[in-house]
Structure formats: structure tokens, C-alpha cells
Design an enzyme around this catalytic site. Structure first.
Site, PDB file in Angstrom:
ATOM      1  N   CYS A  86      14.140   5.320  41.477  1.00 13.34           N
ATOM      2  CA  CYS A  86      14.262   5.974  40.175  1.00 13.34           C
ATOM      3  C   CYS A  86      13.215   5.389  39.245  1.00 13.34           C
ATOM      4  CB  CYS A  86      15.665   5.713  39.621  1.00 13.34           C
ATOM      5  SG  CYS A  86      15.951   6.447  38.013  1.00 13.34           S
TER       6      CYS A  86
ATOM      7  N   HIS B 274      20.746  13.365  42.293  1.00 12.31           N
ATOM      8  CA  HIS B 274      20.295  12.147  41.595  1.00 12.31           C
ATOM      9  C   HIS B 274      19.954  12.473  40.137  1.00 12.31           C
ATOM     10  CE1 HIS B 274      17.750   8.339  41.303  1.00 12.31           C
ATOM     11  NE2 HIS B 274      17.364   9.036  40.261  1.00 12.31           N
ATOM     12  N   GLU B 275      19.181  13.547  39.936  1.00 13.01           N
ATOM     13  CA  GLU B 275      18.783  13.884  38.563  1.00 13.01           C
ATOM     14  C   GLU B 275      19.984  14.311  37.739  1.00 13.01           C
ATOM     15  OE1 GLU B 275      16.060  12.806  37.647  1.00 13.01           O
ATOM     16  OE2 GLU B 275      15.274  12.525  39.665  1.00 13.01           O
TER      17      GLU B 275
ATOM     18  N   HIS C 258      21.959  11.562  36.065  1.00 12.38           N
ATOM     19  CA  HIS C 258      21.428  11.030  34.804  1.00 12.38           C
ATOM     20  C   HIS C 258      22.076  11.719  33.599  1.00 12.38           C
ATOM     21  CE1 HIS C 258      18.248   8.284  36.077  1.00 12.38           C
ATOM     22  NE2 HIS C 258      17.780   9.181  36.932  1.00 12.38           N
TER      23      HIS C 258
HETATM   24 NI    NI Z   1      16.432   8.624  38.432  1.00 13.55          NI
END
Ligand code: NI
Length: 167
Positions: free
Chosen positions: A98, A140-141, A144
Site C-alpha cells: 500500500c 483493498h481500495e 480504505h
Molecule cells: Ni492501500
């Protein structure tokens, strides 16, 4: 329009929950473009989320088409507003990194196949099926947007976290 600087863990903004977008207006398109520019400028990133540039709104971009892990199975550049996973199946463990956690990578298990719904930069609703590395990158995004980093997903900080080799 602009390459933005990336917030680095443990910046408290990265732990916040991002707000949904009500209208895809020019301010949203500007954020999308900054995310794309920032991702492209990094040379290696396969995705960035708005909170990483300090904007707590539900916008992410993903593009795994230039990665060796994603080049055979992808939708190209994805610009996603208010992404929601509507179906998921399977499990896949991959080593994740990341831009906000530059010194570490970690093993994370996520769904292998997903169906994700989102609005594009024109505000039009889209639904895609993604699998493998692209599905992992999207998840993953999206994490966030809920204040989660891959560090929160590794099963053991002792055995599943790896320090990147320093150059
Ligand atoms: Ni990330």
C-alpha cells in the site's frame, strides 16, 4: 490534473470512514483525476483511494492492467464512485502492499471473485465481475473507504507481515 501526496500510516485520516457521494459533479471528477494522476505517477501502484490523499469521500481508482499479476484479467482503468460489493465468493491469499504503508507488505486473504456496483465519472451506474488480482485490488481500495488498511487484515503481525527490502 495533479499528483497529490499520499498520507502515510499512522496518519489518523486513514482510520476515518468516508462519506458517500450524492452527485457526481465536477468536484468529484477532479478527485478522480487526481487519484488517476497520483496512481500513474507512482509507476507501480495498482490503486489509490480518496482518503489516501486526504479526501474522505467514497472514490477509488484501480488499474491492474500494467501489473504482471493482473495483465491477463482486468477491466483496464476503473474509476469507482460509491463502490459496493454485491456478491463475493472464494478465497485468495496474496501479498499486498500500500502506498500509505511504504515499509511493509503482508499476506491477506480476500474474496477471489466479486461483483461490484459503482458509479463512473459520468454518474452512470456500472456493475462488473472481477476476479483474482483485480478483485483483490478493488477490495483493498474499498477498505480504505472504511478506515481499514491491509495491516488490519493480516492474520498475524508476527508471521504475515514483511519488511520491504531497503534500496
Ligand atoms: Ni492501500
Amino acid at each position: 490534473m495533479a499528483v497529490r501526496s499520499i498520507l502515510i500510516y499512522p496518519d489518523p485520516i486513514l482510520k476515518q470512514i468516508s462519506a458517500p457521494i450524492e452527485v457526481v459533479d465536477e468536484s468529484v471528477v477532479a478527485v478522480i483525476q487526481d487519484l488517476v494522476d497520483t496512481m500513474m505517477a507512482s509507476g507501480h501502484s495498482v490503486g489509490v483511494a480518496a482518503p489516501q490523499i486526504g479526501i474522505l469521500r467514497r472514490i477509488v481508482v484501480v488499474d491492474v492492467s500494467k501489473s504482471k499479476l493482473g495483465k491477463d484479467n482486468n477491466h483496464g482503468l476503473l474509476e469507482m464512485v460509491n463502490p459496493e460489493i454485491v456478491e463475493k465468493s472464494g478465497n485468495k491469499m496474496m501479498r499486498e502492499g500500500c502506498m500509505s504503508v511504504p515499509d511493509y507488505t503482508g499476506n491477506v486473504t480476500r474474496a477471489e471473485h466479486i461483483v461490484v456496483e459503482f458509479a463512473d465519472r459520468k454518474g452512470q451506474s456500472r456493475v462488473i465481475e472481477a476476479s483474482g488480482f483485480e478483485a483483490v485490488a478493488i477490495q483493498h481500495e474499498m477498505d480504505h473507504l472504511d478506515g481499514l488498511l491491509f495491516l488490519d487484515r493480516v492474520s498475524s503481525l508476527k508471521t504475515d507481515l514483511y519488511r520491504r527490502k531497503t534500496k
